[in-house]
Write an enzyme that holds these catalytic residues in place. Structure first.
Site, PDB file in Angstrom:
ATOM      1  N   ASP A 131      40.587  42.199  37.542  1.00 31.91           N
ATOM      2  CA  ASP A 131      41.924  43.467  37.753  1.00 31.91           C
ATOM      3  C   ASP A 131      42.411  43.625  38.710  1.00 31.91           C
ATOM      4  OD1 ASP A 131      42.365  42.616  35.464  1.00 31.91           O
ATOM      5  OD2 ASP A 131      42.431  44.548  33.843  1.00 31.91           O
TER       6      ASP A 131
ATOM      7  N   LEU B  51      47.749  45.180  31.037  1.00 33.24           N
ATOM      8  CA  LEU B  51      48.712  45.029  32.447  1.00 33.24           C
ATOM      9  C   LEU B  51      47.651  45.320  34.198  1.00 33.24           C
ATOM     10  CD1 LEU B  51      52.125  45.578  31.435  1.00 33.24           C
ATOM     11  CD2 LEU B  51      50.914  43.256  31.810  1.00 33.24           C
TER      12      LEU B  51
HETATM   13  O1  PMV Z   1      43.615  43.402  29.382  1.00 34.36           O
HETATM   14  P1  PMV Z   1      43.061  44.031  30.029  1.00 34.36           P
HETATM   15  O2  PMV Z   1      43.194  44.261  31.613  1.00 34.36           O
HETATM   16  O3  PMV Z   1      41.607  44.852  29.842  1.00 34.36           O
HETATM   17  O4  PMV Z   1      41.786  42.300  30.967  1.00 34.36           O
HETATM   18  C1  PMV Z   1      40.342  42.601  30.319  1.00 34.36           C
HETATM   19  C2  PMV Z   1      39.737  40.810  30.574  1.00 34.36           C
HETATM   20  C3  PMV Z   1      39.304  40.307  30.574  1.00 34.36           C
HETATM   21  O5  PMV Z   1      38.682  39.606  30.957  1.00 34.36           O
HETATM   22  C4  PMV Z   1      38.289  40.283  29.388  1.00 34.36           C
HETATM   23  C5  PMV Z   1      37.603  40.994  31.308  1.00 34.36           C
HETATM   24  C6  PMV Z   1      37.429  41.476  32.499  1.00 34.36           C
HETATM   25  O6  PMV Z   1      37.234  42.370  32.714  1.00 34.36           O
HETATM   26  O7  PMV Z   1      38.371  40.618  32.826  1.00 34.36           O
END
Ligand code: PMV
Length: 290
Positions: free
Chosen positions: A138, A92
């Site tokens: 993010d 999240l």
């Molecule tokens: O799970 P999270 O919020 O760390 O999302 C990672 C999403 C990825 O695409 C795997 C990595 C990124 O930096 O976008």
């Protein structure tokens, strides 16, 4: 007292492939991290791990940039309180949210003009420390805010928390790497199709795209058999679900984004699995100075 908050985020689609330059669709959720910061007479107690990451990034930027009114050698002592509603390590965006709120508050404390682009740049640096090779999606989402999902769809979402994955985001990116090529183009197509589908609130197509996107994530090994089992139950009941973020290989995969035209069906499945679940507004404001 300086108060800055930042929201969490979910991946509607495009996680993992976004690391390789493909588009992703994310939005904010109305769970927030709040940082309170105020000057203190002296540094109190030990320095937290977060401070060890954030302060050098801010110091480095201010030494080389003209944004600061004073050449900064030392950051004056301050007191910091962080409260968060965002579950940690569930996909999240808690690391991006806490970094953005802390960096935003620290910059205000140092009399730097409120500037979302600067907060984004520095939060991305912090994300690199947390995640190795982040895509930057993010931080952008929690800072600038996410796309608005029309109520027609948004009211039927449930986020189910399968728990904190054993594997880190960094490890999941490595694990997916050898197979990522197979899904890059198809996932890109799905992400591009998803945007107008969401904007139109087209439920049938939305379900189709989420199901197909989830299958792609399964192909690269980021969905544990446990999570895939829950997702199959939701699909069988007429809904759609996907992991959200980096995923997990062994058991827990963080948050599942689940959809059904009758939300009660999702709640029943979550209860039967003994998993916490919640509904949330989507597309809330990004980092905010209160
Ligand atoms: O799970 P999270 O919020 O760390 O999302 C990672 C999403 C990825 O695409 C795997 C990595 C990124 O930096 O976008």
């Amino acid at each position: 007292m300086i108060k800055v908050s930042a929201p969490g985020k979910i991946h509607l689609l495009g996680e993992h492939t976004v690391v390789y330059g493909k588009p992703a669709l994310l939005t904010t959720i109305d769970l927030r991290v709040t940082v309170h910061l105020r000057g203190a007479k002296a540094h109190l107690g030990g320095v937290s791990n977060l401070t060890k990451i954030i302060e050098p990034i801010v110091k480095k930027e201010l030494k080389i940039s003209k944004a600061s009114r004073f050449a900064l050698k030392k950051i004056p002592p301050y007191e910091l309180t962080i409260t968060s509603d965002i579950p940690i390590g569930a996909g999240l965006g808690s690391s991006a949210a806490v970094s953005a709120a802390y960096i935003g508050a620290l910059l205000v404390f140092l009399k730097v003009k409120w500037d979302l682009n600067l907060i984004n740049k520095l939060t991305f640096e912090a994300e690199k420390v947390f995640h190795g090779n982040p895509s930057g999606a993010d931080n952008k989402t929690v800072i600038f805010g996410g796309i608005t999902v029309p109520n027609k769809l948004a009211k039927n979402f449930v986020l189910i928390n399968t728990g904190k994955p054993k594997e880190s985001t960094k490890e999941m990116i490595e694990l997916a790497k050898p197979r990522i090529e197979k899904i890059l183009n198809d996932q890109e197509r799905l992400v591009k199709e998803l945007l107008p589908v969401i904007q139109d609130g087209d439920e049938k197509k939305f379900i189709e795209i989420i199901r197909a996107g989830e299958k792609n994530l399964e192909k690269i090994g980021v969905v544990s058999p446990y999570a895939a089992g829950i997702i199959r139950k939701i699909e069988k009941a007429g809904g759609a679900a996907k992991i959200c973020g980096a995923g997990g290989q062994t058991r827990a995969t963080g948050i599942l984004l689940t959809y059904h035209k009758d939300k009660k069906v999702l709640e029943k499945i979550a209860k039967a699995e003994n998993l916490p679940y919640f509904s949330t507004s989507l597309g809330v404001e990004g980092v905010k100075l209160h």
